[in-house]
Design a protein around this motif. Structure first.
Motif, PDB file in Angstrom:
ATOM      1  N   ASP A   1      -5.670 -14.449  14.614  1.00  0.00           N
ATOM      2  CA  ASP A   1      -6.097 -13.641  13.471  1.00  0.00           C
ATOM      3  C   ASP A   1      -4.954 -13.406  12.496  1.00  0.00           C
ATOM      4  OD1 ASP A   1      -8.596 -13.413  14.688  1.00  0.00           O
ATOM      5  OD2 ASP A   1      -8.048 -11.561  15.707  1.00  0.00           O
ATOM      6  N   TRP A   2      -3.770 -13.876  12.812  1.00  0.00           N
ATOM      7  CA  TRP A   2      -2.598 -13.613  11.985  1.00  0.00           C
ATOM      8  C   TRP A   2      -2.350 -14.695  10.949  1.00  0.00           C
ATOM      9  CZ3 TRP A   2       1.601 -11.525  15.849  1.00  0.00           C
ATOM     10  CH2 TRP A   2       1.120 -10.342  16.435  1.00  0.00           C
ATOM     11  N   ASN A   3      -3.192 -15.705  10.887  1.00  0.00           N
ATOM     12  CA  ASN A   3      -3.011 -16.750   9.872  1.00  0.00           C
ATOM     13  C   ASN A   3      -3.072 -16.125   8.490  1.00  0.00           C
ATOM     14  OD1 ASN A   3      -2.648 -18.968  11.571  1.00  0.00           O
ATOM     15  ND2 ASN A   3      -4.847 -19.207  11.838  1.00  0.00           N
ATOM     16  N   GLY A   4      -1.983 -16.266   7.748  1.00  0.00           N
ATOM     17  CA  GLY A   4      -1.914 -15.705   6.405  1.00  0.00           C
ATOM     18  C   GLY A   4      -1.497 -14.249   6.354  1.00  0.00           C
ATOM     19  N   LEU A   5      -1.243 -13.625   7.517  1.00  0.00           N
ATOM     20  CA  LEU A   5      -0.781 -12.237   7.543  1.00  0.00           C
ATOM     21  C   LEU A   5       0.585 -12.183   6.852  1.00  0.00           C
ATOM     22  CD1 LEU A   5      -1.607  -9.446   8.913  1.00  0.00           C
ATOM     23  CD2 LEU A   5       0.122 -10.043  10.623  1.00  0.00           C
ATOM     24  N   ARG A   6       0.704 -11.361   5.804  1.00  0.00           N
ATOM     25  CA  ARG A   6       1.941 -11.269   5.023  1.00  0.00           C
ATOM     26  C   ARG A   6       2.854 -10.205   5.648  1.00  0.00           C
ATOM     27  NH1 ARG A   6      -2.452 -11.187   1.135  1.00  0.00           N
ATOM     28  NH2 ARG A   6      -2.291  -8.993   1.586  1.00  0.00           N
ATOM     29  N   VAL A   7       3.994 -10.656   6.177  1.00  0.00           N
ATOM     30  CA  VAL A   7       4.902  -9.770   6.907  1.00  0.00           C
ATOM     31  C   VAL A   7       6.249  -9.705   6.196  1.00  0.00           C
ATOM     32  CG1 VAL A   7       6.027  -9.293   9.119  1.00  0.00           C
ATOM     33  CG2 VAL A   7       3.753 -10.371   9.076  1.00  0.00           C
TER      34      VAL A   7
ATOM     35  N   PRO B   1      12.764 -12.873   3.083  1.00  0.00           N
ATOM     36  CA  PRO B   1      13.289 -11.679   3.726  1.00  0.00           C
ATOM     37  C   PRO B   1      14.254 -10.921   2.825  1.00  0.00           C
ATOM     38  CG  PRO B   1      14.492 -13.588   4.492  1.00  0.00           C
ATOM     39  CD  PRO B   1      13.404 -14.091   3.561  1.00  0.00           C
ATOM     40  N   ALA B   2      14.511  -9.697   3.192  1.00  0.00           N
ATOM     41  CA  ALA B   2      15.485  -8.879   2.480  1.00  0.00           C
ATOM     42  C   ALA B   2      16.633  -8.559   3.432  1.00  0.00           C
ATOM     43  CB  ALA B   2      14.845  -7.594   1.977  1.00  0.00           C
ATOM     44  N   ALA B   3      17.854  -8.678   2.930  1.00  0.00           N
ATOM     45  CA  ALA B   3      19.038  -8.423   3.752  1.00  0.00           C
ATOM     46  C   ALA B   3      19.768  -7.147   3.340  1.00  0.00           C
ATOM     47  CB  ALA B   3      19.996  -9.604   3.672  1.00  0.00           C
ATOM     48  N   ARG B   4      19.266  -6.462   2.317  1.00  0.00           N
ATOM     49  CA  ARG B   4      19.872  -5.213   1.833  1.00  0.00           C
ATOM     50  C   ARG B   4      18.761  -4.231   1.459  1.00  0.00           C
ATOM     51  NH1 ARG B   4      23.390  -7.359   4.057  1.00  0.00           N
ATOM     52  NH2 ARG B   4      25.447  -7.934   3.318  1.00  0.00           N
ATOM     53  N   ILE B   5      19.082  -2.959   1.520  1.00  0.00           N
ATOM     54  CA  ILE B   5      18.098  -1.901   1.267  1.00  0.00           C
ATOM     55  C   ILE B   5      17.497  -1.986  -0.140  1.00  0.00           C
ATOM     56  CG2 ILE B   5      17.762   0.607   1.107  1.00  0.00           C
ATOM     57  CD1 ILE B   5      17.948  -0.382   4.007  1.00  0.00           C
ATOM     58  N   PRO B   6      18.270  -2.150  -1.213  1.00  0.00           N
ATOM     59  CA  PRO B   6      17.648  -2.216  -2.549  1.00  0.00           C
ATOM     60  C   PRO B   6      16.595  -3.317  -2.671  1.00  0.00           C
ATOM     61  CG  PRO B   6      20.007  -1.854  -2.781  1.00  0.00           C
ATOM     62  CD  PRO B   6      19.754  -2.169  -1.326  1.00  0.00           C
ATOM     63  N   ALA B   7      16.895  -4.496  -2.169  1.00  0.00           N
ATOM     64  CA  ALA B   7      15.920  -5.591  -2.222  1.00  0.00           C
ATOM     65  C   ALA B   7      14.700  -5.261  -1.371  1.00  0.00           C
ATOM     66  CB  ALA B   7      16.567  -6.892  -1.747  1.00  0.00           C
ATOM     67  N   ALA B   8      14.923  -4.661  -0.216  1.00  0.00           N
ATOM     68  CA  ALA B   8      13.811  -4.281   0.659  1.00  0.00           C
ATOM     69  C   ALA B   8      12.933  -3.227  -0.003  1.00  0.00           C
ATOM     70  CB  ALA B   8      14.357  -3.758   1.986  1.00  0.00           C
ATOM     71  N   LEU B   9      13.545  -2.271  -0.699  1.00  0.00           N
ATOM     72  CA  LEU B   9      12.772  -1.244  -1.405  1.00  0.00           C
ATOM     73  C   LEU B   9      11.920  -1.849  -2.512  1.00  0.00           C
ATOM     74  CD1 LEU B   9      15.249   1.760  -1.630  1.00  0.00           C
ATOM     75  CD2 LEU B   9      12.972   1.768  -0.580  1.00  0.00           C
ATOM     76  N   ASP B  10      12.475  -2.805  -3.237  1.00  0.00           N
ATOM     77  CA  ASP B  10      11.703  -3.486  -4.282  1.00  0.00           C
ATOM     78  C   ASP B  10      10.473  -4.152  -3.683  1.00  0.00           C
ATOM     79  OD1 ASP B  10      13.438  -2.723  -6.289  1.00  0.00           O
ATOM     80  OD2 ASP B  10      14.494  -4.651  -6.360  1.00  0.00           O
ATOM     81  N   LEU B  11      10.662  -4.886  -2.606  1.00  0.00           N
ATOM     82  CA  LEU B  11       9.541  -5.560  -1.960  1.00  0.00           C
ATOM     83  C   LEU B  11       8.552  -4.561  -1.367  1.00  0.00           C
ATOM     84  CD1 LEU B  11      11.485  -8.450  -0.216  1.00  0.00           C
ATOM     85  CD2 LEU B  11       9.834  -8.689  -2.088  1.00  0.00           C
ATOM     86  N   ALA B  12       9.077  -3.520  -0.734  1.00  0.00           N
ATOM     87  CA  ALA B  12       8.215  -2.521  -0.096  1.00  0.00           C
ATOM     88  C   ALA B  12       7.312  -1.817  -1.095  1.00  0.00           C
ATOM     89  CB  ALA B  12       9.068  -1.489   0.650  1.00  0.00           C
TER      90      ALA B  12
ATOM     91  N   ILE C   1       1.831  -6.825   1.134  1.00  0.00           N
ATOM     92  CA  ILE C   1       2.356  -6.800   2.503  1.00  0.00           C
ATOM     93  C   ILE C   1       1.268  -6.285   3.439  1.00  0.00           C
ATOM     94  CG2 ILE C   1       4.107  -5.807   4.028  1.00  0.00           C
ATOM     95  CD1 ILE C   1       5.819  -5.334   1.483  1.00  0.00           C
ATOM     96  N   ASP C   2       1.086  -6.996   4.554  1.00  0.00           N
ATOM     97  CA  ASP C   2       0.134  -6.558   5.573  1.00  0.00           C
ATOM     98  C   ASP C   2       0.812  -5.851   6.737  1.00  0.00           C
ATOM     99  OD1 ASP C   2      -2.159  -7.780   4.282  1.00  0.00           O
ATOM    100  OD2 ASP C   2      -1.345  -9.708   4.938  1.00  0.00           O
ATOM    101  N   ALA C   3       2.097  -6.143   6.948  1.00  0.00           N
ATOM    102  CA  ALA C   3       2.871  -5.554   8.036  1.00  0.00           C
ATOM    103  C   ALA C   3       4.346  -5.773   7.731  1.00  0.00           C
ATOM    104  CB  ALA C   3       2.509  -6.192   9.373  1.00  0.00           C
ATOM    105  N   ALA C   4       5.204  -5.088   8.480  1.00  0.00           N
ATOM    106  CA  ALA C   4       6.648  -5.221   8.257  1.00  0.00           C
ATOM    107  C   ALA C   4       7.396  -5.209   9.576  1.00  0.00           C
ATOM    108  CB  ALA C   4       7.152  -4.092   7.370  1.00  0.00           C
ATOM    109  N   VAL C   5       8.467  -5.995   9.623  1.00  0.00           N
ATOM    110  CA  VAL C   5       9.403  -6.006  10.739  1.00  0.00           C
ATOM    111  C   VAL C   5      10.743  -5.596  10.148  1.00  0.00           C
ATOM    112  CG1 VAL C   5      10.527  -7.384  12.527  1.00  0.00           C
ATOM    113  CG2 VAL C   5       8.111  -7.800  11.958  1.00  0.00           C
ATOM    114  N   LEU C   6      11.213  -4.416  10.532  1.00  0.00           N
ATOM    115  CA  LEU C   6      12.395  -3.815   9.905  1.00  0.00           C
ATOM    116  C   LEU C   6      13.515  -3.575  10.902  1.00  0.00           C
ATOM    117  CD1 LEU C   6      10.619  -0.936   7.886  1.00  0.00           C
ATOM    118  CD2 LEU C   6      11.029  -3.306   7.153  1.00  0.00           C
TER     119      LEU C   6
END
Length: 127
Positions: free
Chosen positions: A6-12, A39-50, A55-60
């Motif tokens: 069921d995860w085909n296309g799940l945006r993580v 992926p994001a390797a720094r908080i500012p970039a991650a905040l922009d994406l977040a 996004i369907d889910a996140a791994v942080l």
């Protein structure tokens, strides 16, 4: 339990500052049929994406280049995005509103990630 088919296309969204770990997580998710946001390797970039990406889910990662991930987690939680945290400290690495969230302790295998992400998605679907 949610099946990974069921995860085909799940945006993580993947937020991880260690390049090798990020690539490993991305490969695991791609093998499960997910699409990678970031992926994001720094908080500012991650905040922009977040705050702006689909996004369907996140791994942080809990600690990103010496900064706590909590502002990113707050932004995702406000949007109702299920979150899985990764940390070398296991559950003891979580704090505040996030102590009951799903976590995988580094280093981890794909089965660990599947269990945590499945649980997070199930909790989100039950809300």
């Amino acid at each position: 339990m949610i099946e990974t088919k069921d995860w085909n296309g799940l945006r993580v969204l993947v937020v991880e500052d260690e390049a090798m770990v990020s690539m490993l997580v991305e490969d695991m998710l791609l093998d499960l049929g997910c699409e990678i946001v970031g992926p994001a390797a720094r908080i500012p970039a991650a905040l922009d994406l977040a705050s702006s990406a689909e996004i369907d889910a996140a791994v942080l990662d809990v600690n990103v280049a010496g900064q706590a991930i909590w502002p990113v987690a707050d932004a995702l939680s406000a949007r109702g995005v299920p979150i899985v945290f990764t940390t070398g400290y296991g559950e003891s690495g979580l704090q505040g509103a996030y102590v009951s969230h799903d976590v995988v302790q580094k280093p981890f295998q794909i089965d660990d990630l599947v269990r945590a992400l499945s649980a997070s998605l199930e909790k989100s679907a039950a809300r």
